[in-house]
Design a protein around this motif. Structure first.
Motif, PDB file in Angstrom:
ATOM      1  N   SER A   5      47.847  45.014  45.603  1.00 56.43           N
ATOM      2  CA  SER A   5      46.400  45.098  45.479  1.00 56.43           C
ATOM      3  C   SER A   5      45.735  43.792  45.884  1.00 56.43           C
ATOM      4  O   SER A   5      46.414  42.793  46.132  1.00 56.43           O
ATOM      5  CB  SER A   5      46.023  45.483  44.041  1.00 56.43           C
ATOM      6  N   LEU A   7      42.690  40.838  45.091  1.00 57.66           N
ATOM      7  CA  LEU A   7      41.666  40.187  44.272  1.00 57.66           C
ATOM      8  C   LEU A   7      40.744  39.421  45.198  1.00 57.66           C
ATOM      9  O   LEU A   7      41.182  38.531  45.935  1.00 57.66           O
ATOM     10  CB  LEU A   7      42.292  39.224  43.260  1.00 57.66           C
ATOM     11  N   GLY A  75      38.095  42.243  38.197  1.00 58.17           N
ATOM     12  CA  GLY A  75      39.248  41.416  37.867  1.00 58.17           C
ATOM     13  C   GLY A  75      38.835  40.017  37.456  1.00 58.17           C
ATOM     14  O   GLY A  75      39.313  39.068  38.036  1.00 58.17           O
ATOM     15  N   ALA A 184      47.130  42.331  33.088  1.00 54.63           N
ATOM     16  CA  ALA A 184      47.205  41.569  34.344  1.00 54.63           C
ATOM     17  C   ALA A 184      47.125  40.090  34.031  1.00 54.63           C
ATOM     18  O   ALA A 184      46.251  39.665  33.265  1.00 54.63           O
ATOM     19  CB  ALA A 184      46.084  41.981  35.289  1.00 54.63           C
ATOM     20  N   ALA A 186      46.765  36.057  35.331  1.00 49.65           N
ATOM     21  CA  ALA A 186      46.147  35.259  36.397  1.00 49.65           C
ATOM     22  C   ALA A 186      47.038  34.099  36.810  1.00 49.65           C
ATOM     23  O   ALA A 186      46.658  32.933  36.705  1.00 49.65           O
ATOM     24  CB  ALA A 186      44.786  34.755  35.933  1.00 49.65           C
ATOM     25  N   HIS A 188      47.679  33.126  39.640  1.00 54.07           N
ATOM     26  CA  HIS A 188      47.211  32.447  40.845  1.00 54.07           C
ATOM     27  C   HIS A 188      46.494  31.143  40.518  1.00 54.07           C
ATOM     28  O   HIS A 188      46.342  30.291  41.400  1.00 54.07           O
ATOM     29  CB  HIS A 188      46.299  33.356  41.669  1.00 54.07           C
ATOM     30  N   CYS A 219      48.910  38.203  39.540  1.00 52.28           N
ATOM     31  CA  CYS A 219      48.204  37.829  40.766  1.00 52.28           C
ATOM     32  C   CYS A 219      48.730  36.498  41.278  1.00 52.28           C
ATOM     33  O   CYS A 219      48.934  35.561  40.496  1.00 52.28           O
ATOM     34  CB  CYS A 219      46.708  37.738  40.502  1.00 52.28           C
ATOM     35  N   SER A 221      48.358  33.737  44.888  1.00 51.32           N
ATOM     36  CA  SER A 221      47.667  33.439  46.140  1.00 51.32           C
ATOM     37  C   SER A 221      48.659  33.507  47.286  1.00 51.32           C
ATOM     38  O   SER A 221      49.780  32.998  47.169  1.00 51.32           O
ATOM     39  CB  SER A 221      47.032  32.045  46.095  1.00 51.32           C
ATOM     40  N   MET A 304      49.110  41.631  42.709  1.00 49.36           N
ATOM     41  CA  MET A 304      47.760  41.445  43.248  1.00 49.36           C
ATOM     42  C   MET A 304      47.723  40.154  44.060  1.00 49.36           C
ATOM     43  O   MET A 304      48.290  39.142  43.639  1.00 49.36           O
ATOM     44  CB  MET A 304      46.734  41.410  42.115  1.00 49.36           C
ATOM     45  N   ILE A 305      47.074  40.213  45.196  1.00 51.75           N
ATOM     46  CA  ILE A 305      47.049  39.096  46.139  1.00 51.75           C
ATOM     47  C   ILE A 305      45.638  38.523  46.228  1.00 51.75           C
ATOM     48  O   ILE A 305      44.681  39.242  46.507  1.00 51.75           O
ATOM     49  CB  ILE A 305      47.493  39.546  47.545  1.00 51.75           C
ATOM     50  N   ALA A 306      45.522  37.223  45.994  1.00 54.15           N
ATOM     51  CA  ALA A 306      44.282  36.490  46.230  1.00 54.15           C
ATOM     52  C   ALA A 306      44.455  35.646  47.480  1.00 54.15           C
ATOM     53  O   ALA A 306      45.558  35.150  47.749  1.00 54.15           O
ATOM     54  CB  ALA A 306      43.938  35.605  45.036  1.00 54.15           C
TER      55      ALA A 306
END
Length: 335
Positions: A5, A7, A75, A184, A186, A188, A219, A221, A304-306
């Protein structure tokens, strides 16, 4: 294959406006949908010149209206900034317009500095402590309306709006486990407690009508390009953003740097490397290895990808590379 997904912090880049950021976000969401990403989340931040998604539910509506299948959500929404009824009405409206596609991720932090937080909610004395009760209240507004119910969310009551708890510490992991909600982390920007939070969430999880077994997402990066060197260069825009935030001078997303020598101190560099310990920057092969290693070590159910990247075309290409390598990878990305 575990879901992958996006972010999006709706970055406002130097020389551009929030309107440009929103158009770029829609472009990325449309491409992400075509590439097979599972969901597209936007984050609530305030008084941040480089992040345009302060009115998170409004931007979610814009993105959902310009896509057709990808899930769109928060998010997250920083619940201490809001009355639960208001959020129930906002996301009930979104779920009515885009049924089966809206997620509500909730955070406990204000998403800003203390002065701005006071401007948002006026008082902060016990807002964090009220968070569990606010989550329960919000959850109740989505339940079917009961006879004689005095306060209801219109729209909202009886609608399927999945609630996620987001965290960068152990608190939300414990609460998500107790309430039987998806969780979820964080990682990142807050990597330290990732493994401990996942372990607590899984070991203490209580099944609920919402979720029969734990479901954890993390998530990270990712900066992907044709070469490792170019990917590392792209990552310097986000590095500048982190450094400026820690210096108390948040600003627009800056162009990437060919060299960071002398731009920040050795202490700032060490802090940056620690913050980005799970970040992946490199060529397709490097990104595939990095993502696979993270998924294998964490056992997350979803990734999840930022990617705060200055040039929009480069940002699109980065997410395209991630889709190509992550969604066609051998185990452990497939389960």
């Amino acid at each position: 294959m575990i879901p992958i997904s996006v972010l999006d912090l709706a970055p406002v880049i130097e020389g551009k406006t929030p309107a440009d950021a929103f158009h770029n976000s829609l472009s990325l969401a449309q491409h992400a949908e075509a590439w097979g990403y599972h969901r597209y989340w936007l984050a609530e931040h305030h008084n941040m010149p480089g992040i345009a998604s302060a009115a998170t539910s409004v931007v979610i509506g814009y993105i959902a209206g310009g896509t057709t299948t990808i899930r769109v959500g928060s998010g997250g929404v920083m619940l201490p900034n809001h009355a639960p009824l208001v959020i129930a009405e906002q996301f009930g409206t979104l779920a009515s317009l885009y049924p089966g596609r809206i997620d509500l991720g909730l955070g406990r932090a204000p998403g800003t500095d203390q002065r701005t937080a006071r401007a948002l909610r006026r008082e902060l004395n016990d807002s964090a402590e009220r968070f569990p009760n606010d989550v329960l209240e919000l959850r109740e507004y989505f339940e079917p309306e009961q006879p004689g119910q005095a306060i209801r969310a219109v729209p909202g009551a009886g609608l399927d709006v999945p609630i996620w708890l987001l965290g960068s510490s152990l608190f939300s992991a414990q609460l998500a486990a107790a309430l039987g909600l998806p969780f979820a982390f964080a990682s990142h920007f807050a990597p330290d407690l990732l493994m401990q939070a996942l372990a607590i969430y899984r070991s203490r999880f209580q099944p609920s009508p919402d979720l029969a077994k734990p479901y954890a997402m993390a998530c990270i990066s990712v900066f992907a390009a044709e070469t490792d060197e170019e990917a590392r260069r792209l990552s310097t825009s986000m590095q500048q953003q982190f450094i400026n935030l820690r210096r108390g001078t948040p600003g627009l997303l800056q162009p990437p740097l060919d060299s960071t020598d002398g731009v920040w101190s050795p202490m700032e560099q060490a802090g940056l490397e620690h913050t980005m310990m799970y970040a992946v920057a490199g060529s397709p092969a490097t990104v595939q290895r990095g993502i696979a290693a993270f998924v294998e070590s964490t056992g997350v159910d979803e990734l999840m990808i930022a990617g705060q990247i200055y040039d929009h075309a480069a940002r699109l290409r980065s997410y395209e590379i991630v889709a190509n390598v992550a969604m066609s990878a051998p185990t452990p990305l497939h389960r």
